[in-house]
Design an enzyme around this catalytic site. Structure first.
Site, PDB file in Angstrom:
ATOM      1  N   GLU A  53       0.905  -1.220  -0.145  1.00 20.15           N
ATOM      2  CA  GLU A  53       0.012  -0.040   0.016  1.00 20.15           C
ATOM      3  C   GLU A  53       0.913   1.073   0.103  1.00 20.15           C
ATOM      4  OE1 GLU A  53      -2.474  -1.243   3.104  1.00 20.15           O
ATOM      5  OE2 GLU A  53      -4.034  -1.074   2.231  1.00 20.15           O
ATOM      6  N   THR A 223      -7.693   0.582 -20.166  1.00 13.65           N
ATOM      7  CA  THR A 223      -7.408  -0.619 -19.617  1.00 13.65           C
ATOM      8  C   THR A 223      -5.607  -1.019 -20.033  1.00 13.65           C
ATOM      9  OG1 THR A 223      -8.454  -1.705 -21.077  1.00 13.65           O
ATOM     10  CG2 THR A 223      -9.750  -1.489 -19.389  1.00 13.65           C
ATOM     11  N   ARG A 232      -4.802  -7.986 -17.426  1.00 16.57           N
ATOM     12  CA  ARG A 232      -6.059  -6.969 -16.791  1.00 16.57           C
ATOM     13  C   ARG A 232      -5.836  -6.176 -15.816  1.00 16.57           C
ATOM     14  NH1 ARG A 232     -10.061 -10.085 -18.985  1.00 16.57           N
ATOM     15  NH2 ARG A 232     -11.459  -8.391 -18.337  1.00 16.57           N
TER      16      ARG A 232
END
Ligand code: DSN
Length: 433
Positions: A53, A223, A232
């Site tokens: 994170e 994307t 993806r």
């Protein structure tokens, strides 16, 4: 790869069958592609184990020194690909990239314009069943009924009437080029932000084959798994970074935040927690592949293939919306063939071709039935198919639609396609290991 799953028979079978399905069918879904073994290796790597994170150099976890390098490489390569100053490679998907933009630029209830879903837009461009249409006030623009092209006069008059805070350009089922300069001019007339969603054509834009919106847009999302041929995921880019334009006051004595800092803060901690570091590394691998000259040859071939397929289908009296294609896809209105999109999707599937049903502009059928199908060529182009193969594929499509109710004929086509596909091997390493 299969060997590692041999103690889980059910899942072993799923993977084996899916590998074979991809190998022996013609993949014509416009939003799909086949990644390289290098991308697959990165996506399936031990980086999946790592929590990270934060951003490189500013993480909330220890042990990030190597994943930091991967994320820096992904960001730098993406910036080089699109000539932009800022890139965020953490969004888990295109939808989450788009959601970050809404969170950064709009307040709940604010008005924005996007291409209607039933005219080729995307769920996140204002569909009422999506957060974009539930949390914000969405106004959809449509295509011109006669030409099935973007109608810039209509978009301008809608913008002047609705005074949106943001305008979205971009689509999932529009086969033509966009004039981003006109969108910028319209946005400037009403003081709106311009967001461009290049999820579909990004690989073609990266190689200069379609216009790059970055000089015009406040923010561009994409994307990474469609024409860009990566894993993806989603990305956010800003052409030229600047001080924030949202009127957020900096605390006394502090400098105002940059747009890039605002987007970083929205992606994490705003809407996401831990980034998928294995996918970020796979993005870095794919971006390096896309930087090569060979990727330009690939992107050029996509456009040649799409044009050839569309032209051949026209000779079989298929009605291609807007009359053709400038990019990697086409939308076919099947009304004159007396078959719905839903049935055509099933019939083509039985014959070994994967497509998706799709509404056409001003469709009278529901999204579950539809009057059309969408066809794209990035995946078959990755397999090495060229113009002559597109003519054969058009022939397969025509025969299948003509014989929609003849199971034997569809089986015959499926067998022919299996043999045809065997000449374009895909992941041989995965079948044998
Ligand atoms: N579902 C994607 C597509 O097929 O275009 C868009 O998110």
């Amino acid at each position: 790869m299969l060997n590692y799953l041999k103690n889980d028979k059910e899942i072993f079978d799923v993977l084996k069958l899916e590998i074979e399905r991809q190998q022996y069918n013609l993949e014509l879904i416009a939003s799909e592609n086949f990644v390289s073994m290098a991308v697959l290796a990165a996506a399936g790597s031990v980086l999946t184990n790592k929590y990270a994170e934060g951003y490189p150099g500013k993480r909330y976890y220890g042990g990030c020194e190597f994943v930091d390098i991967a994320e820096d490489l992904a960001r730098d390569r993406l910036k080089q690909l699109f000539s932009c100053e800022y890139a965020n490679v953490q969004p888990h998907s295109g939808s989450q990239a788009n959601m970050s933009v809404f969170m950064a630029l709009l307040q709940p209830g604010d008005t924005f314009l996007g291409l209607s879903l039933d005219h080729g837009g995307h769920l996140t461009h204002g569909s009422l069943v999506n957060f974009s249409g539930k949390v914000y006030r969405s106004v959809g623009y449509t295509l011109n009924k006669d030409t099935q092209l973007l109608d810039y006069d209509l978009i301008e008059s809608l913008a002047l009437k609705e005074k949106p805070k943001m305008i979205i350009a971009g689509a999932t089922a529009y086969s033509r080029e966009w004039d981003y300069k006109i969108f910028r001019e319209i946005a400037d007339q009403v003081g709106a932000f311009l967001m461009v969603d290049i999820a579909h054509p990004s690989g073609l834009i990266a190689k200069g084959l379609l216009d790059n919106p970055l000089p015009y847009a406040d923010v561009v999302c994409s994307t990474t798994h469609k024409t860009l041929r990566g894993p993806r995921g989603g990305v956010i880019m800003i052409g030229k970074d600047s001080e924030n334009k949202m009127g957020i006051m900096a605390p006394k004595g502090e400098r105002p935040k940059l747009m890039s800092e605002i987007f970083d803060g929205i992606v994490m901690p705003g809407i996401q927690g831990g980034p998928l570091m294995h996918i970020i590394m796979a993005k870095a691998v794919a971006f390096k592949e896309a930087l090569q000259d060979s990727f330009k040859t690939y992107a050029e071939q996509i456009i040649k293939n799409a044009r050839t397929l569309a032209n051949k289908l026209i000779t079989y009296d298929f009605n291609i919306c807007s009359g053709g294609t400038d990019n990697h896809l086409m939308l076919i209105d099947l009304t004159n063939k007396n078959i719905s999109g839903k049935k055509a999707e099933r019939v083509l599937g039985e014959a070994g071709m994967t497509v998706n049903k799709n509404q056409v502009p001003f469709d009278t059928k529901s999204p579950f039935v539809t009057s059309g199908i969408r066809i794209g060529v990035p995946a078959v182009t990755t397999r090495g198919m060229k113009e002559s193969e597109m003519e054969i594929i058009a022939d397969f499509i025509n025969r299948a639609i003509k014989n929609a109710d003849d199971e034997q004929a569809l089986l015959q086509i499926k067998n022919e396609i299996k043999e045809f596909c065997s000449k374009f091997s895909l992941y041989p390493e995965l079948i044998t290991n």
